[in-house]
Design a protein around this motif. Structure first.
Motif, PDB file in Angstrom:
ATOM      1  N   GLN A 349      13.059  32.666  98.162  1.00  0.00           N
ATOM      2  CA  GLN A 349      13.618  33.718  99.010  1.00  0.00           C
ATOM      3  C   GLN A 349      13.193  35.119  98.580  1.00  0.00           C
ATOM      4  N   ILE A 350      13.066  35.315  97.260  1.00  0.00           N
ATOM      5  CA  ILE A 350      12.819  36.658  96.737  1.00  0.00           C
ATOM      6  C   ILE A 350      11.360  36.879  96.344  1.00  0.00           C
ATOM      7  N   GLY A 351      10.729  35.830  95.836  1.00  0.00           N
ATOM      8  CA  GLY A 351       9.462  36.017  95.135  1.00  0.00           C
ATOM      9  C   GLY A 351       8.199  35.976  95.972  1.00  0.00           C
ATOM     10  N   HIS A 352       8.326  35.976  97.291  1.00  0.00           N
ATOM     11  CA  HIS A 352       7.116  35.955  98.117  1.00  0.00           C
ATOM     12  C   HIS A 352       6.354  37.273  97.985  1.00  0.00           C
ATOM     13  N   LEU A 353       5.037  37.181  97.804  1.00  0.00           N
ATOM     14  CA  LEU A 353       4.185  38.355  97.641  1.00  0.00           C
ATOM     15  C   LEU A 353       3.203  38.450  98.802  1.00  0.00           C
ATOM     16  N   ASN A 354       2.940  39.672  99.244  1.00  0.00           N
ATOM     17  CA  ASN A 354       1.926  39.893 100.266  1.00  0.00           C
ATOM     18  C   ASN A 354       0.546  39.954  99.628  1.00  0.00           C
ATOM     19  N   LYS A 414       7.587  38.108  82.100  1.00  0.00           N
ATOM     20  CA  LYS A 414       8.856  38.808  81.987  1.00  0.00           C
ATOM     21  C   LYS A 414       9.955  37.980  82.634  1.00  0.00           C
ATOM     22  N   CYS A 415      11.077  37.884  81.952  1.00  0.00           N
ATOM     23  CA  CYS A 415      12.216  37.146  82.517  1.00  0.00           C
ATOM     24  C   CYS A 415      12.807  37.968  83.662  1.00  0.00           C
ATOM     25  N   LEU A 416      12.862  37.368  84.840  1.00  0.00           N
ATOM     26  CA  LEU A 416      13.286  38.074  86.047  1.00  0.00           C
ATOM     27  C   LEU A 416      14.707  37.737  86.468  1.00  0.00           C
ATOM     28  N   GLN A 417      15.096  36.497  86.252  1.00  0.00           N
ATOM     29  CA  GLN A 417      16.398  36.053  86.752  1.00  0.00           C
ATOM     30  C   GLN A 417      16.764  34.756  86.050  1.00  0.00           C
ATOM     31  N   HIS A 418      18.040  34.533  85.859  1.00  0.00           N
ATOM     32  CA  HIS A 418      18.484  33.270  85.258  1.00  0.00           C
ATOM     33  C   HIS A 418      19.283  32.465  86.275  1.00  0.00           C
ATOM     34  N   LYS A 449       0.924  40.544  84.610  1.00  0.00           N
ATOM     35  CA  LYS A 449      -0.328  41.096  85.139  1.00  0.00           C
ATOM     36  C   LYS A 449      -0.218  41.423  86.626  1.00  0.00           C
ATOM     37  N   ILE A 450       0.764  40.829  87.295  1.00  0.00           N
ATOM     38  CA  ILE A 450       0.914  41.028  88.746  1.00  0.00           C
ATOM     39  C   ILE A 450       1.977  42.095  88.963  1.00  0.00           C
ATOM     40  N   LYS A 451       1.528  43.290  89.319  1.00  0.00           N
ATOM     41  CA  LYS A 451       2.443  44.431  89.429  1.00  0.00           C
ATOM     42  C   LYS A 451       3.441  44.284  90.569  1.00  0.00           C
ATOM     43  N   ASP A 452       3.031  43.596  91.653  1.00  0.00           N
ATOM     44  CA  ASP A 452       3.934  43.471  92.795  1.00  0.00           C
ATOM     45  C   ASP A 452       5.227  42.733  92.434  1.00  0.00           C
ATOM     46  N   ILE A 453       5.127  41.840  91.453  1.00  0.00           N
ATOM     47  CA  ILE A 453       6.320  41.086  91.045  1.00  0.00           C
ATOM     48  C   ILE A 453       7.370  42.034  90.471  1.00  0.00           C
ATOM     49  N   MET A 454       6.923  42.991  89.695  1.00  0.00           N
ATOM     50  CA  MET A 454       7.858  43.897  89.024  1.00  0.00           C
ATOM     51  C   MET A 454       8.529  44.862  89.999  1.00  0.00           C
ATOM     52  N   GLN A 455       7.982  45.001  91.205  1.00  0.00           N
ATOM     53  CA  GLN A 455       8.560  45.912  92.196  1.00  0.00           C
ATOM     54  C   GLN A 455       9.693  45.272  92.981  1.00  0.00           C
ATOM     55  N   ILE A 456       9.865  43.948  92.811  1.00  0.00           N
ATOM     56  CA  ILE A 456      10.924  43.231  93.526  1.00  0.00           C
ATOM     57  C   ILE A 456      12.251  43.406  92.786  1.00  0.00           C
TER      58      ILE A 456
END
Length: 462
Positions: A349-354, A414-418, A449-456
């Motif tokens: 639901q959250i992690g989709h990247l364009n 990076k740990c994003l969510q548990h 390395k994927i910057k778009d992930i950190m913007q979520i």
């Protein structure tokens, strides 16, 4: 086939038959057709399959219940239904796609034929369950067969007439047993070898390999052990609840029950010698033990106006309410017992990247064992890996976009969510008196390395 199934890549400790999966998939195929037509998520396919399996098991349980009514009457049947409905584990397992549950369905049929007096059909059901689904059903088949043959010997032994009348059952002959059972035995062996050799791509009788692994090599203990009495002091009290003391009473107050409980009790006793123990291994014994408990409950209810029995009736009602409370606690705990599926759902639901063709997700062994299956996967651009044995320091050299892992820290991610899961039950003096404590069980990691992930906007791991 490799694109649709992963059993060759992850075969498990021992191979298992595909016959149960074949039967359930055929039953679920009409619903699957609608799901595919509407292009619904794969999770609906999982629901359809588990509903189909649950209907199979419950239909066999109904068949057994009908025979209980014919043999013991409507009131015993009613108490059998009540006791079964108050138990969490039996109904919980009914929809779990395990060989034990498929064997449970066949055992229910065997119990029903046994009550009806169709002994050869009962034996054939257990033979089929032993050969195809669970070789350990042999521990139930042998005591039942020995009991039926023992009655034959008693008929010709005058001193045993009282015991023979106690059992109150028709005898079977060894010659007729061989005549009626040899055909189904050979057909069962041939059927499982034919189907499973195709699916496993080698000549294979799965349950023979299981028997060799567990009984001859005795390697099942590598997956944990329990003491000899564990089934009697832990598994059965949790699964039977109120029916546990009642089934013991049923054997004492109604001599008709002994003949049905004795082989089942022997099954549990023999199984106790195997060091590796799980509740699902003896789940097939629960319906027959519930019958004994229902007989006892019926006797208590019918005599409730007498002084002693009135006291027992109050105790029985208290046990029913305790069972209901325990079942509710078990249900709430099990709801949070498989956290990895929730983690993957949140990731989708959250992690989709364009602007990306593929999103690679690595699922570690712990996550795969605690809620994630092929039914939880999404279509492109999502891709999944369950590769085992990757060192933690190796992940950052791979091209994984996300990790679903039990590890809190992984280099390069990076740990994003548990995702939290059930941990323990805590008692307290205030309301509610019971609290189910949850704690983080696994984590979603993103490639740094994927910057778009950190913007979520992720929930975080703290």
């Amino acid at each position: 086939m490799e694109n649709q199934y992963d059993h060759l890549e992850f075969p498990g400790v021992v191979p298992r038959t595909f016959i149960g999966a074949l039967i359930v998939s055929v039953l679920a195929s009409p619903i699957m057709g609608v799901i595919n037509l509407l292009r619904l998520s794969k999770i609906y396919a999982l629901i359809a399959v588990r509903l189909a399996l649950g209907c199979v098991v419950l239909s066999t349980l109904r068949f057994f219940r009908v025979q209980v009514r014919h043999k013991f009457g409507h009131q015993v049947e009613a108490f059998f239904v009540i006791l079964t409905a108050l138990q969490f584990h039996l109904l919980f397992y009914c929809t779990r796609p395990l060989p034990n549950i498929l064997a449970l369905a066949v055992a229910n049929m065997a119990y029903a034929y046994w009550l009806r007096g169709n002994f050869y059909k009962a034996l054939n059901c257990l033979i089929f369950a032993t050969i195809v689904f669970r070789c350990d059903m042999l521990l139930l088949l042998c005591p039942l067969a020995l009991e039926l043959f023992a009655v034959t010997l008693m008929i010709f032994m005058p001193r045993c007439n009282n015991l023979s009348s106690l059992i109150q059952t028709r005898s079977i002959s060894l010659c007729k047993a061989i005549k009626y059972c040899i055909g189904p035995t050979l057909l069962s062996i041939g059927f499982t070898i034919m189907v499973d050799s195709i699916m496993w791509k080698k000549i294979l009788w799965p349950e023979f390999e299981v028997f060799w692994f567990n009984s001859v090599l005795n390697r099942s203990s590598e997956w944990g052990t329990h003491s000899f009495h564990w089934y009697f002091t832990s598994a059965l009290p949790r699964s039977l609840l109120a029916a546990y003391p009642l089934f013991l009473l049923g054997v004492l107050i109604d001599r008709r029950v002994l003949v049905f409980v004795l082989p089942v009790f022997s099954f549990i006793l023999l199984y106790s010698k195997l060091p590796h123990k799980e509740l699902r291994f003896i789940i097939s014994s629960v319906p027959m033990l519930n019958l004994s408990a229902a007989v006892a409950a019926n006797r208590i209810f019918n005599n409730r106006k007498k002084t002693l029995w009135k006291f027992l009736n109050l105790i029985m009602l208290g046990l029913f309410f305790i069972s209901l409370g325990c079942t509710l606690v078990f249900f709430l705990a099990s709801y949070d017992n498989y956290p990895s599926s929730n983690a993957l759902k949140d990731l989708h639901q959250i992690g989709h990247l364009n602007n990306t063709d593929e999103l690679w997700v690595h699922i570690d062994t712990f996550s795969a064992m605690n809620g994630i299956s092929r039914f939880c996967e999404n279509d492109s651009p999502w891709r999944y890996s369950k590769e085992e044995g990757i060192p933690l320091e190796e992940f950052f050299r791979r091209n994984f976009t996300y990790l679903v892992s039990e590890q809190l820290d992984v280099d390069g991610f990076k740990c994003l969510q548990h995702a939290s899961g059930f941990s323990r039950v805590r008692l307290q003096s205030s309301l509610p008196p019971i609290i189910l404590v949850k704690e983080p069980k696994l984590y979603i990691h993103g490639n740094t390395k994927i910057k778009d992930i950190m913007q979520i906007n992720w929930a975080g791991c703290s």
